[in-house]
Design an enzyme around this catalytic site. Structure first.
Site, PDB file in Angstrom:
ATOM      1  N   VAL A   1      56.659  38.700  78.434  1.00  0.00           N
ATOM      2  CA  VAL A   1      56.678  37.462  77.656  1.00  0.00           C
ATOM      3  C   VAL A   1      55.261  36.933  77.493  1.00  0.00           C
ATOM      4  O   VAL A   1      54.509  36.807  78.468  1.00  0.00           O
ATOM      5  CB  VAL A   1      57.569  36.398  78.325  1.00  0.00           C
ATOM      6  CG1 VAL A   1      57.514  35.087  77.545  1.00  0.00           C
ATOM      7  CG2 VAL A   1      59.008  36.894  78.432  1.00  0.00           C
TER       8      VAL A   1
ATOM      9  N   ASN B   1      53.094  33.622  75.794  1.00  0.00           N
ATOM     10  CA  ASN B   1      53.241  32.251  75.303  1.00  0.00           C
ATOM     11  C   ASN B   1      52.257  32.059  74.155  1.00  0.00           C
ATOM     12  O   ASN B   1      51.061  31.880  74.380  1.00  0.00           O
ATOM     13  CB  ASN B   1      52.983  31.247  76.420  1.00  0.00           C
ATOM     14  CG  ASN B   1      53.302  29.818  75.997  1.00  0.00           C
ATOM     15  OD1 ASN B   1      53.821  29.586  74.913  1.00  0.00           O
ATOM     16  ND2 ASN B   1      52.990  28.863  76.854  1.00  0.00           N
TER      17      ASN B   1
ATOM     18  N   ARG C   1      41.484  37.679  66.221  1.00  0.00           N
ATOM     19  CA  ARG C   1      42.394  38.705  65.716  1.00  0.00           C
ATOM     20  C   ARG C   1      43.417  39.133  66.777  1.00  0.00           C
ATOM     21  O   ARG C   1      44.488  39.627  66.435  1.00  0.00           O
ATOM     22  CB  ARG C   1      41.592  39.925  65.255  1.00  0.00           C
ATOM     23  CG  ARG C   1      40.778  39.688  63.994  1.00  0.00           C
ATOM     24  CD  ARG C   1      41.627  39.766  62.753  1.00  0.00           C
ATOM     25  NE  ARG C   1      40.967  39.099  61.633  1.00  0.00           N
ATOM     26  CZ  ARG C   1      41.534  38.919  60.449  1.00  0.00           C
ATOM     27  NH1 ARG C   1      42.761  39.343  60.226  1.00  0.00           N
ATOM     28  NH2 ARG C   1      40.889  38.290  59.491  1.00  0.00           N
TER      29      ARG C   1
ATOM     30  N   HIS D   1      36.633  39.426  57.862  1.00  0.00           N
ATOM     31  CA  HIS D   1      36.487  39.837  56.462  1.00  0.00           C
ATOM     32  C   HIS D   1      35.040  39.781  55.978  1.00  0.00           C
ATOM     33  O   HIS D   1      34.711  40.415  54.966  1.00  0.00           O
ATOM     34  CB  HIS D   1      37.380  38.978  55.559  1.00  0.00           C
ATOM     35  CG  HIS D   1      38.834  39.322  55.680  1.00  0.00           C
ATOM     36  ND1 HIS D   1      39.353  40.497  55.186  1.00  0.00           N
ATOM     37  CD2 HIS D   1      39.869  38.668  56.251  1.00  0.00           C
ATOM     38  CE1 HIS D   1      40.648  40.550  55.434  1.00  0.00           C
ATOM     39  NE2 HIS D   1      40.983  39.447  56.077  1.00  0.00           N
TER      40      HIS D   1
ATOM     41  N   HIS E   1      39.157  47.674  55.806  1.00  0.00           N
ATOM     42  CA  HIS E   1      39.509  47.561  57.218  1.00  0.00           C
ATOM     43  C   HIS E   1      40.858  48.201  57.515  1.00  0.00           C
ATOM     44  O   HIS E   1      41.106  48.634  58.644  1.00  0.00           O
ATOM     45  CB  HIS E   1      39.475  46.097  57.658  1.00  0.00           C
ATOM     46  CG  HIS E   1      40.672  45.294  57.246  1.00  0.00           C
ATOM     47  ND1 HIS E   1      40.721  44.552  56.097  1.00  0.00           N
ATOM     48  CD2 HIS E   1      41.885  45.130  57.836  1.00  0.00           C
ATOM     49  CE1 HIS E   1      41.887  43.966  55.996  1.00  0.00           C
ATOM     50  NE2 HIS E   1      42.616  44.288  57.029  1.00  0.00           N
TER      51      HIS E   1
ATOM     52  N   ARG F   1      62.655  30.383  57.010  1.00  0.00           N
ATOM     53  CA  ARG F   1      63.669  30.453  55.955  1.00  0.00           C
ATOM     54  C   ARG F   1      63.672  31.830  55.296  1.00  0.00           C
ATOM     55  O   ARG F   1      64.723  32.360  54.935  1.00  0.00           O
ATOM     56  CB  ARG F   1      63.429  29.367  54.898  1.00  0.00           C
ATOM     57  CG  ARG F   1      63.795  27.978  55.357  1.00  0.00           C
ATOM     58  CD  ARG F   1      63.726  26.985  54.207  1.00  0.00           C
ATOM     59  NE  ARG F   1      64.708  27.259  53.164  1.00  0.00           N
ATOM     60  CZ  ARG F   1      65.953  26.802  53.172  1.00  0.00           C
ATOM     61  NH1 ARG F   1      66.387  26.049  54.165  1.00  0.00           N
ATOM     62  NH2 ARG F   1      66.777  27.085  52.176  1.00  0.00           N
TER      63      ARG F   1
ATOM     64  N   ARG G   1      48.405  29.965  50.164  1.00  0.00           N
ATOM     65  CA  ARG G   1      47.351  30.969  50.173  1.00  0.00           C
ATOM     66  C   ARG G   1      46.133  30.502  49.374  1.00  0.00           C
ATOM     67  O   ARG G   1      44.989  30.567  49.853  1.00  0.00           O
ATOM     68  CB  ARG G   1      47.880  32.287  49.585  1.00  0.00           C
ATOM     69  CG  ARG G   1      46.845  33.410  49.553  1.00  0.00           C
ATOM     70  CD  ARG G   1      47.395  34.638  48.834  1.00  0.00           C
ATOM     71  NE  ARG G   1      46.460  35.755  48.935  1.00  0.00           N
ATOM     72  CZ  ARG G   1      45.441  35.953  48.132  1.00  0.00           C
ATOM     73  NH1 ARG G   1      45.189  35.091  47.145  1.00  0.00           N
ATOM     74  NH2 ARG G   1      44.632  36.990  48.295  1.00  0.00           N
TER      75      ARG G   1
ATOM     76  N   ARG H   1      21.983  24.303  61.932  1.00  0.00           N
ATOM     77  CA  ARG H   1      22.548  23.778  60.669  1.00  0.00           C
ATOM     78  C   ARG H   1      21.486  23.518  59.611  1.00  0.00           C
ATOM     79  O   ARG H   1      21.655  22.651  58.743  1.00  0.00           O
ATOM     80  CB  ARG H   1      23.340  22.480  60.921  1.00  0.00           C
ATOM     81  CG  ARG H   1      24.387  22.584  62.000  1.00  0.00           C
ATOM     82  CD  ARG H   1      25.517  23.493  61.599  1.00  0.00           C
ATOM     83  NE  ARG H   1      26.327  22.952  60.531  1.00  0.00           N
ATOM     84  CZ  ARG H   1      27.375  23.583  59.998  1.00  0.00           C
ATOM     85  NH1 ARG H   1      27.713  24.777  60.441  1.00  0.00           N
ATOM     86  NH2 ARG H   1      28.084  23.035  59.031  1.00  0.00           N
TER      87      ARG H   1
ATOM     88  N   LYS I   1      74.146  33.947  45.898  1.00  0.00           N
ATOM     89  CA  LYS I   1      75.114  33.670  46.956  1.00  0.00           C
ATOM     90  C   LYS I   1      76.378  34.504  46.796  1.00  0.00           C
ATOM     91  O   LYS I   1      76.956  34.959  47.798  1.00  0.00           O
ATOM     92  CB  LYS I   1      75.450  32.177  46.946  1.00  0.00           C
ATOM     93  CG  LYS I   1      76.423  31.744  48.028  1.00  0.00           C
ATOM     94  CD  LYS I   1      76.625  30.238  47.978  1.00  0.00           C
ATOM     95  CE  LYS I   1      77.569  29.771  49.092  1.00  0.00           C
ATOM     96  NZ  LYS I   1      77.754  28.299  49.062  1.00  0.00           N
TER      97      LYS I   1
END
Length: 445
Positions: free
Chosen positions: A15, A17, A62, A113, A128, A230, A263, A312, A382
């Site tokens: 398992v 988490n 990743r 990427h 990749h 869903r 996306r 920066r 349906k």
């Protein structure tokens, strides 16, 4: 209780988490793969590359994404087997699909990427995904996993071929919307549905996206409008032209549009963020850790560039524009060189050369360039859950998206003094007008 030796065949799932999916169970063979040096290296590869320099929460790697994809792959294929036992999905099939999900990103290099898009094309002609297959083969051989796989009832080399094909599917869309003759050798054509779970080349709807949408949104602090649960609930397999495809209830079309909208929003707000892009552009010229820790005189300039990133002191953003028309066949690098020369400016106060500008072309789309990916999705209703059909555009809501791609041009100045920046900004605006490009940043997403 004594711990079993390394030669004991584990039969109990382990398992994990997970921050996104909660407590997830991993098959013992998956754990064997996770515990290899080749997989553990993914702990050190940031999921969003240079995005971590812009979004403090984007520290995920990743490693956890790959575990999440393996989990969702198992959830989807298990649900299909439970609802449709006639598909004859076996335990072997399920385990292979999970392994493909777990190993699909093994080939990513530093900064994800960024490495794939900026470094690899300069050295090798590969992506990749291809590197993932090569790393998977190395992982199996280097850790002696063929014997372990056989102990868990996998058939070698057939199942190894199947796993490779799921990471890099060989299928291509045929003419007139029909599929080409079956070319996979890992599984027969009646198992074609299994190739749409990890990397779906037909319409881009797969568990890889389900995980990184949820995970990236969580760590970026961006709302995820797509509910992958869903999709898992309403997914069903129907046969089309002799091949079995994963279909979705017709009422879920809005949820799919939300997925592709998520996306494009992630690309615009995070992956293609103006500061992220310039950090990636700067990083393109150097290898991060080796240069920073080197005392070599030849790397002095590169070290200074990296120190600018850490403090920066970045190139300054002049603006973003959009060309109304750009020739698709034109070489992007040639266009960028031409634009830099046009942006150069000599005034009594300031001299701006082409080398003082950085120009980045940003391509945004729903995953299939100018095409609507929903047109490549099969639905069922349906009352007719064995018959697959596309939803014609005239039957969809008028409020749906009608444009599915755009190309933006971001321009930066390497000089950071106020006088140079004012001249460069004014000249950039004039250049946009002369070129017939959009004046002012694109807004709306």
């Amino acid at each position: 209780m004594e711990r079993p030796s390394d030669y004991t065949l584990w039969t109990v799932d382990q398992v994990f988490n997970d921050s996104i999916h909660g407590h997830v169970e991993m098959h013992p063979l998956l754990v064997k793969i996770i515990d290899t040096p080749q997989f553990q290296r993914l702990r050190n590869i940031k999921q969003l590359g240079g995005g971590y320099y812009v979004f403090p929460g984007a520290s995920h790697n990743r490693f956890e994404h790959s575990i999440g994809v393996a989990y969702l792959a198992g959830q989807l294929v298990q649900n299909l087997r439970t609802k449709q036992p006639e598909l004859n999905i076996t335990d072997r099939d399920i385990l292979c699909v999970q392994i493909a999900g777990l190993c699909h990103d093994l080939g990513h290099g530093p900064f994800s990427h960024l490495f794939d898009g900026m470094f690899i094309p300069r050295a090798l002609d590969r992506k990749h995904e291809t590197a993932s297959v090569q790393m998977f083969d190395h992982l199996v051989k280097d850790n002696g996993l063929v014997t372990v796989m056989k102990q868990y009832d996998l058939q070698v080399p057939e199942d190894l071929t199947f796993i490779r094909e799921m990471i890099v599917p060989p299928m291509k869309k045929g003419s007139e919307g029909r599929e080409e003759p079956w070319s996979c050798t890992g599984r027969p054509e009646d198992k074609s549905l299994l190739y749409e779970i990890v990397a779906n080349k037909r319409n881009g709807i797969d568990v890889d996206k389900f995980d990184y949408f949820a995970r990236d949104c969580h760590h970026l602090g961006i709302q995820n409008n797509f509910d992958h649960q869903r999709f898992l609930m309403f997914a069903r397999v129907c046969e089309v032209d002799g091949q079995k495809h994963i279909c979705i209830r017709d009422k879920e079309v809005r949820n799919l549009y939300d997925m592709f909208y998520t996306r494009i929003s992630l690309h615009r707000r995070a992956y293609q963020h103006k500061v992220n892009k310039i950090i990636e552009s700067i990083l393109r010229y150097c290898v991060f850790a080796a240069i920073l820790n080197s005392s070599s005189p030849e790397l002095a300039e590169a070290r200074e560039i990296l120190k600018r990133i850490q403090s920066r002191q970045l190139y300054k953003f002049l603006g973003q524009t959009k060309a109304k028309r750009l020739k698709e066949e034109a070489d992007p690098q040639e266009m960028i060189s031409t634009w830099k020369a046009e942006l150069a400016q000599i005034t009594p106060e300031v001299v701006l050369s082409p080398e003082d500008f950085e120009v980045i072309i940003i391509n945004l789309d729903y995953g299939m360039k100018e095409e609507n990916p929903i047109n490549m999705v099969y639905f069922y209703s349906k009352y007719y859950d064995t018959r697959a059909f596309p939803i014609p555009e005239e039957q969809m809501s008028e409020l749906r998206p009608t444009c599915f791609s755009e190309r933006l041009i971001a321009v930066y100045c390497k000089k950071t003094d106020n006088r140079s920046l004012n001249v460069a900004k004014n000249h950039f605006d004039q250049w946009c007008v002369r070129k017939g490009f959009q004046v002012g940043d694109t807004v709306g997403l």
